[in-house]
Design a protein around this motif. Structure first.
Motif, PDB file in Angstrom:
ATOM      1  N   MET A   1     -20.956  -4.633  -6.748  1.00  0.00           N
ATOM      2  CA  MET A   1     -20.963  -5.661  -7.429  1.00  0.00           C
ATOM      3  C   MET A   1     -21.234  -7.045  -6.628  1.00  0.00           C
ATOM      4  O   MET A   1     -20.975  -7.120  -5.523  1.00  0.00           O
ATOM      5  N   PRO A   2     -22.106  -8.115  -7.178  1.00  0.00           N
ATOM      6  CA  PRO A   2     -22.608  -9.057  -6.456  1.00  0.00           C
ATOM      7  C   PRO A   2     -21.666 -10.078  -6.105  1.00  0.00           C
ATOM      8  O   PRO A   2     -20.737 -10.243  -6.549  1.00  0.00           O
ATOM      9  N   GLN A   3     -21.717 -10.612  -4.832  1.00  0.00           N
ATOM     10  CA  GLN A   3     -20.956 -11.368  -4.403  1.00  0.00           C
ATOM     11  C   GLN A   3     -21.442 -12.745  -4.244  1.00  0.00           C
ATOM     12  O   GLN A   3     -22.729 -13.090  -3.877  1.00  0.00           O
ATOM     13  N   PHE A   4     -21.029 -13.813  -4.678  1.00  0.00           N
ATOM     14  CA  PHE A   4     -21.556 -15.239  -4.703  1.00  0.00           C
ATOM     15  C   PHE A   4     -20.761 -16.146  -3.698  1.00  0.00           C
ATOM     16  O   PHE A   4     -19.331 -16.078  -3.754  1.00  0.00           O
ATOM     17  N   LEU A   5     -21.514 -16.921  -2.858  1.00  0.00           N
ATOM     18  CA  LEU A   5     -20.807 -17.976  -2.169  1.00  0.00           C
ATOM     19  C   LEU A   5     -20.774 -19.251  -2.600  1.00  0.00           C
ATOM     20  O   LEU A   5     -21.941 -19.896  -3.161  1.00  0.00           O
ATOM     21  N   PHE A   6     -19.705 -19.888  -2.758  1.00  0.00           N
ATOM     22  CA  PHE A   6     -19.658 -21.376  -3.407  1.00  0.00           C
ATOM     23  C   PHE A   6     -19.868 -22.400  -2.437  1.00  0.00           C
ATOM     24  O   PHE A   6     -19.576 -22.040  -1.165  1.00  0.00           O
ATOM     25  N   ARG A   7     -20.415 -23.397  -2.596  1.00  0.00           N
ATOM     26  CA  ARG A   7     -20.358 -24.477  -1.487  1.00  0.00           C
ATOM     27  C   ARG A   7     -19.233 -24.960  -0.597  1.00  0.00           C
ATOM     28  O   ARG A   7     -19.209 -25.444   0.615  1.00  0.00           O
ATOM     29  N   ASP A   8     -17.805 -24.541  -1.297  1.00  0.00           N
ATOM     30  CA  ASP A   8     -16.657 -24.878  -0.456  1.00  0.00           C
ATOM     31  C   ASP A   8     -16.527 -23.728   0.424  1.00  0.00           C
ATOM     32  O   ASP A   8     -15.263 -23.710   1.163  1.00  0.00           O
ATOM     33  N   THR A  13     -16.781 -12.357  -6.485  1.00  0.00           N
ATOM     34  CA  THR A  13     -17.398 -11.172  -6.800  1.00  0.00           C
ATOM     35  C   THR A  13     -17.291 -11.163  -8.393  1.00  0.00           C
ATOM     36  O   THR A  13     -16.338 -10.947  -9.031  1.00  0.00           O
ATOM     37  N   VAL A  14     -18.566 -11.107  -8.992  1.00  0.00           N
ATOM     38  CA  VAL A  14     -18.869 -11.175 -10.439  1.00  0.00           C
ATOM     39  C   VAL A  14     -19.696 -10.251 -10.975  1.00  0.00           C
ATOM     40  O   VAL A  14     -20.870 -10.107 -10.204  1.00  0.00           O
ATOM     41  N   GLU A  15     -19.558  -9.359 -12.186  1.00  0.00           N
ATOM     42  CA  GLU A  15     -20.673  -8.555 -12.517  1.00  0.00           C
ATOM     43  C   GLU A  15     -21.779  -9.281 -13.339  1.00  0.00           C
ATOM     44  O   GLU A  15     -21.885  -9.184 -14.415  1.00  0.00           O
ATOM     45  N   SER A  16     -22.606  -9.931 -12.541  1.00  0.00           N
ATOM     46  CA  SER A  16     -23.626 -10.720 -13.068  1.00  0.00           C
ATOM     47  C   SER A  16     -25.007 -10.482 -12.388  1.00  0.00           C
ATOM     48  O   SER A  16     -24.727 -10.541 -11.058  1.00  0.00           O
ATOM     49  N   ASP A  17     -25.985 -10.854 -12.825  1.00  0.00           N
ATOM     50  CA  ASP A  17     -27.283 -10.692 -12.225  1.00  0.00           C
ATOM     51  C   ASP A  17     -27.496 -12.097 -11.173  1.00  0.00           C
ATOM     52  O   ASP A  17     -27.715 -12.894 -11.886  1.00  0.00           O
ATOM     53  N   PRO A  18     -27.510 -11.965 -10.088  1.00  0.00           N
ATOM     54  CA  PRO A  18     -27.915 -13.122  -9.323  1.00  0.00           C
ATOM     55  C   PRO A  18     -29.152 -13.718  -9.865  1.00  0.00           C
ATOM     56  O   PRO A  18     -29.268 -14.898  -9.576  1.00  0.00           O
ATOM     57  N   ARG A  48     -18.906 -19.104 -15.665  1.00  0.00           N
ATOM     58  CA  ARG A  48     -19.077 -19.033 -17.433  1.00  0.00           C
ATOM     59  C   ARG A  48     -19.591 -17.599 -17.352  1.00  0.00           C
ATOM     60  O   ARG A  48     -19.394 -17.164 -18.531  1.00  0.00           O
ATOM     61  N   SER A  49     -20.106 -16.978 -16.694  1.00  0.00           N
ATOM     62  CA  SER A  49     -20.388 -15.541 -16.740  1.00  0.00           C
ATOM     63  C   SER A  49     -19.412 -14.425 -16.734  1.00  0.00           C
ATOM     64  O   SER A  49     -19.783 -13.364 -17.262  1.00  0.00           O
ATOM     65  N   VAL A  50     -18.376 -14.737 -16.439  1.00  0.00           N
ATOM     66  CA  VAL A  50     -17.261 -13.819 -16.367  1.00  0.00           C
ATOM     67  C   VAL A  50     -17.099 -13.434 -18.006  1.00  0.00           C
ATOM     68  O   VAL A  50     -16.656 -14.372 -18.731  1.00  0.00           O
ATOM     69  N   ASP A  51     -16.753 -12.052 -18.118  1.00  0.00           N
ATOM     70  CA  ASP A  51     -16.391 -12.006 -19.453  1.00  0.00           C
ATOM     71  C   ASP A  51     -14.817 -11.823 -19.508  1.00  0.00           C
ATOM     72  O   ASP A  51     -14.382 -11.016 -19.471  1.00  0.00           O
TER      73      ASP A  51
END
Length: 66
Positions: A1-8, A13-18, A48-51
């Protein structure tokens, strides 16, 4: 599952296409990919992509997860 890094510095980890977001992707030394959000708008789009319907359904069927 893709991991996203935020600016802070937080990671989600969200099931969305990067590819659907404004991110810069890189590979960690361990081999996993990280997708860094490039703007506040990109962070909001990832969140917002979280189901939420699926998450609510999980808590209703598995109260032990609460």
């Amino acid at each position: 599952m893709p991991q996203f890094l935020f600016r802070d510095g937080s990671r989600v980890t969200v099931e969305s296409d990067p590819a659907a977001f404004d991110v810069c992707s890189y590979e960690k030394a361990s081999g996993g990919a990280v997708h860094a959000a490039l703007s506040p708008q990109a962070e909001k789009a990832v969140l917002r992509s979280v189901d939420l319907d699926n998450l609510v359904g999980l808590t209703k069927t598995a109260p032990s997860l609460l």
